[in-house]
Scaffold this motif. Sequence first.
Motif, mmCIF file in Angstrom:
data_model
loop_
_atom_site.group_PDB
_atom_site.id
_atom_site.type_symbol
_atom_site.label_atom_id
_atom_site.label_comp_id
_atom_site.label_asym_id
_atom_site.label_seq_id
_atom_site.Cartn_x
_atom_site.Cartn_y
_atom_site.Cartn_z
ATOM 1 N N LEU A 96 0.736 -1.262 -0.017
ATOM 2 C CA LEU A 96 -0.105 -0.120 -0.261
ATOM 3 C C LEU A 96 0.985 1.147 0.094
ATOM 4 O O LEU A 96 0.387 2.316 -0.138
ATOM 5 C CB LEU A 96 -0.945 0.101 1.385
ATOM 6 N N HIS A 97 2.124 1.130 -0.079
ATOM 7 C CA HIS A 97 3.028 2.282 -0.015
ATOM 8 C C HIS A 97 2.895 2.919 -1.371
ATOM 9 O O HIS A 97 2.849 2.675 -2.241
ATOM 10 C CB HIS A 97 4.545 2.065 0.009
ATOM 11 N N THR A 98 2.408 4.369 -1.107
ATOM 12 C CA THR A 98 2.192 5.251 -2.329
ATOM 13 C C THR A 98 3.674 5.624 -2.824
ATOM 14 O O THR A 98 4.668 5.658 -2.228
ATOM 15 C CB THR A 98 1.444 6.298 -1.818
ATOM 16 N N VAL A 141 3.225 -0.093 -6.352
ATOM 17 C CA VAL A 141 3.220 -1.525 -6.908
ATOM 18 C C VAL A 141 2.154 -1.385 -8.166
ATOM 19 O O VAL A 141 2.018 -2.138 -9.068
ATOM 20 C CB VAL A 141 2.927 -2.582 -6.219
ATOM 21 N N GLU A 142 1.519 -0.271 -8.212
ATOM 22 C CA GLU A 142 0.411 -0.374 -9.570
ATOM 23 C C GLU A 142 0.671 0.583 -10.595
ATOM 24 O O GLU A 142 -0.110 0.666 -11.530
ATOM 25 C CB GLU A 142 -1.047 0.266 -9.009
ATOM 26 N N HIS A 176 14.305 1.753 -5.549
ATOM 27 C CA HIS A 176 14.257 1.978 -4.026
ATOM 28 C C HIS A 176 13.270 0.984 -3.436
ATOM 29 O O HIS A 176 13.439 0.342 -2.425
ATOM 30 C CB HIS A 176 14.177 3.322 -3.559
ATOM 31 N N ALA A 177 12.029 0.930 -4.178
ATOM 32 C CA ALA A 177 10.451 0.294 -3.834
ATOM 33 C C ALA A 177 11.180 -1.092 -3.739
ATOM 34 O O ALA A 177 10.778 -2.038 -2.927
ATOM 35 C CB ALA A 177 9.494 0.471 -4.699
ATOM 36 N N ALA A 178 11.861 -1.635 -4.983
ATOM 37 C CA ALA A 178 12.162 -2.976 -5.117
ATOM 38 C C ALA A 178 12.980 -3.465 -4.057
ATOM 39 O O ALA A 178 12.932 -4.639 -3.351
ATOM 40 C CB ALA A 178 12.776 -3.343 -6.586
ATOM 41 N N ASP A 183 6.628 -5.343 -5.095
ATOM 42 C CA ASP A 183 6.528 -5.899 -6.444
ATOM 43 C C ASP A 183 6.243 -4.752 -7.361
ATOM 44 O O ASP A 183 5.218 -4.792 -7.882
ATOM 45 C CB ASP A 183 5.569 -7.072 -6.317
ATOM 46 N N VAL A 184 7.259 -4.203 -7.929
ATOM 47 C CA VAL A 184 7.057 -3.307 -8.941
ATOM 48 C C VAL A 184 7.554 -3.433 -10.112
ATOM 49 O O VAL A 184 8.397 -4.279 -10.192
ATOM 50 C CB VAL A 184 7.941 -1.830 -8.351
#
Length: 394
Positions: A96-98, A141-142, A176-178, A183-184
């Motif tokens: 849910l991280h934006t 992730v979206e 960074h998110a990965a 799951d980006v």
Amino acid sequence: MRTKNRLSAKAAASLGAGKFADGGGLWLVKRENGGAQWVLRVTVHGRRREMGLGTYPAVSLADARREADKARALVRDDVDPIKAREKARRDAERNLHTLADIAADAFESRKAELKDDGVAGRWLSPLNIHVLPKLGRVPVVEIDQIDIRDTLKPIWHDKAHTARKALNRLGLCLKHAAALGLDVDLQAPEKARALLGRQRHETTHIPAMPWREVPAFYQSLTDGTVTHLALRLLILTGLRSAPIRFAHVDQIEGNVWTIPPELVKGRKGATQAFRVPLSEEAVWVIEDAKRHAREGYLFPSVRKGVISDATMSRHMERLGMDYRPHGFRSSFRDWIAETTSTPNDVAETAIGHVSGGNVERAYKRTDFLEQRHALHTRWANHLTAKAGKVVRIG
């Protein structure tokens, strides 16, 4: 007696306080205060576990049985259903991280790499201005290439340089998110670049005043203000604006100005400061600037801190010039190339560039201070109309 599905919906509603088995480890636990919940008892990895399946009647008997069946299936596969549920909850929360969250966290992790810990905000500004208003609240992730294309399309051609920076920052945010385990789609920025197509805009260089015209401009800076003196020192040294703006009396000793490495662009990771030889003219400008000094800074702003990056540019704008302060570096470099026989290493070092590869620099320890002093003196003579014939430096 049935081993499963012992309860009925009607019976469950009418039961008083106590523990009532539906079979297969599923229990309805009713309390004296009227509260009730479903509990599933299973044995996994040799341990007895109790798993809450929700409150009754919010979770109906049929719903409780379905959840119990899912948990029993995990047990048959030797998986702890409680741990599996906790992992699924963590994954859901993590995903849910934006993009705004990730951008802020990515910036924090990179602050040490940025000048002054990124206080100028330039790293985040392409995202803050052009991306986050549209995509900031979207779970990272979206985000896909269509989202990125639609966001950057309005500026892709008209603000090409800024658009490329924004796309680059987006790529860093996704990496960074990965790294955080999200799951980006790491390929989304490059896919978006393909969808956006080749940019029409061609990067234009900062306008530089021809070196033959610089003396007249230099000699017009006569009012002794902070702006005029800062421009004089910038022109004399061939430096970028940051070292000029943050010039401090403690950095100067005699005719050598020692600039901290973090203030000299292009010397990232350097462990040594950059020495600038000062001509007599430059020393005079510094001495004159000391009367304006505040907290040791030679070029303070009117209110607090030092003059802004735009202060010198605005002066040139008010004179109706298309040239900009940064262009004086090119003026100086062109003058070196056209009027002297200065070796390339000396010329590049004179404008604060690091020349050569890593191996070459490891063996070449000199900073050509004496040769550069002669070069800067010659340049100062040109600016003050004392120039003589072409001279060889080196």
